[in-house]
Scaffold this motif. Structure first.
Motif: not given
Length: 372
Positions: A60, A99-100, A38, A103, A11-12, A35, A17-19, A14
């Motif tokens: 993460y 972000d991709a 959050h 993750s 999980l990336d 994505k 958002s979460i990727t 932010h």
């Protein structure tokens, strides 16, 4: 289920958002899932499409969003780890960061076992740590407003003749200051009021922090650490709140490394080069230890204040503290005699002080376990 058969999810995370990416068992590359906002319920729907709860291993990186996501997922039965970003493998030739990609790399590194998880404190432990850091911020803010007042006085050639500032005598001296220009008098008063307000804020937070440890699971460790010279109540609370359970360090060198107090090294072949300390890990605890190490420039003795702090402690804890004081005062004097710069001396002493913190903390935990 064995770890190698699990699906590793990266999980990336932010603020908004979460990727999500997933790496299946085997050697295939991780695949990007997508994505989402959050939002835990929305994330749970995505995770349900990847696999069953017991099939997933989620990771993460630690960041400003804290541990809320980890706790929410763990509460629902998922295996979730928060990863130390400083220990995540870095590819030298990789100049693209998205972000991709983050993750996907987290998922693959997790499957390969190349990630290091950080310690996640209990909510009660984190609350005391938050209060300790709030006091630290208040002290830093007070230092700033004090410097502003001193700068104003220096511009007007107002010099305090005493040896120590910010004491009763200094406060009386400030009260006698008067300026002919009304604007200058207003500026001085505003600066002085800001200092008073900052003093009151630090005092409030100090009392709140000292009262917060009543009934805390690490209260005995805090009391035991105060047997050490330079480690009064606020320092002891800060150290325990930042370090947490000392049982997670199998050797004092592990604690020293966690605090960034070990020398850096760049060696190749027959050439060995050691540099300054790494300064990795927890900077708050490192600063507290370095400040405490400054007290070992004096000869070893048990004064009135330390004697009062040691009341009620076991003989084993008091013996460790005295042994530490003898060793560290000798170490400080030896390094100073060699002409080592004062800051480097304090860092070297702080590194060894961390070892005594580890030993006394574990002794206090053992004594508490035996009494229970």
């Amino acid at each position: 289920m064995e770890e190698r058969t699990k699906i590793h999810v990266g999980l990336d995370v932010h603020k908004d958002s979460i990727t999500v990416a997933a790496a299946e068992p085997g050697r295939e590359k991780a695949r990007l899932i997508g994505k989402v906002a959050h939002d835990v319920p929305k994330l749970l729907k995505v995770l349900a499409r990847i696999g069953m709860v017991e099939e997933l291993h989620i990771v993460y990186e630690a960041g400003p969003t804290g541990y809320g996501l980890q706790r929410a997922l763990t509460k629902r039965g998922y295996t979730c780890e928060v990863i130390a970003p400083s220990k995540t493998p870095q590819q030298a030739g990789n100049r693209v960061k998205t972000d991709a990609r983050d993750s996907l790399e987290l998922a693959e590194y997790s499957r390969a076992g190349k990630l290091v998880a950080v310690w996640v404190p209990d909510p009660a432990d984190e609350a005391i740590r938050d209060l300790s850091r709030a006091r630290e911020d208040a002290v830093n803010s007070r230092r700033q407003v004090r410097q502003q007042l001193k700068g104003f006085l220096l511009r007007h050639d107002r010099r305090y003749g005493g040896k120590t500032s910010w004491c009763g005598a200094h406060d009386h001296w400030l009260a006698r200051q008067s300026f002919e220009a009304a604007a200058a008098q207003t500026a001085f008063t505003e600066y002085w009021q800001a200092v008073k307000s900052a003093d009151e804020r630090v005092e409030r937070l100090t009392k709140a922090l000292q009262g917060s440890i009543a009934g805390w699971r690490f209260e005995s460790v805090v009391n035991a650490l105060q047997a050490l010279r330079g480690v009064a109540a606020i320092t002891a609370i800060g150290l325990v709140a930042e370090i947490g359970d000392l049982n997670r360090f199998e050797h004092p060198r592990k604690l020293m490394g966690y605090l960034g107090l070990v020398p850096s090294e760049h060696s190749s072949g027959e050439r060995t080069s050691r540099g300054s300390v790494t300064k990795t890990g927890n900077g708050h605890a490192r600063r507290l230890l370095v400040e405490a190490a400054w007290n070992y420039r004096f000869k070893a003795r048990i004064g009135k204040e330390i004697n009062a702090r040691q009341e009620g402690l076991s003989e084993a804890v008091r013996a460790m503290a005295w042994k530490g004081q003898l060793r560290l005062t000798e170490r400080y004097a030896a390094l100073q005699k060699r002409g080592v710069q004062a800051n480097k001396v304090c860092v070297a002493v702080a590194r060894e002080l961390a070892g005594f913190v580890w030993a006394i903390g574990l002794q206090a935990q053992r004594e508490k376990g035996a009494a229970a």
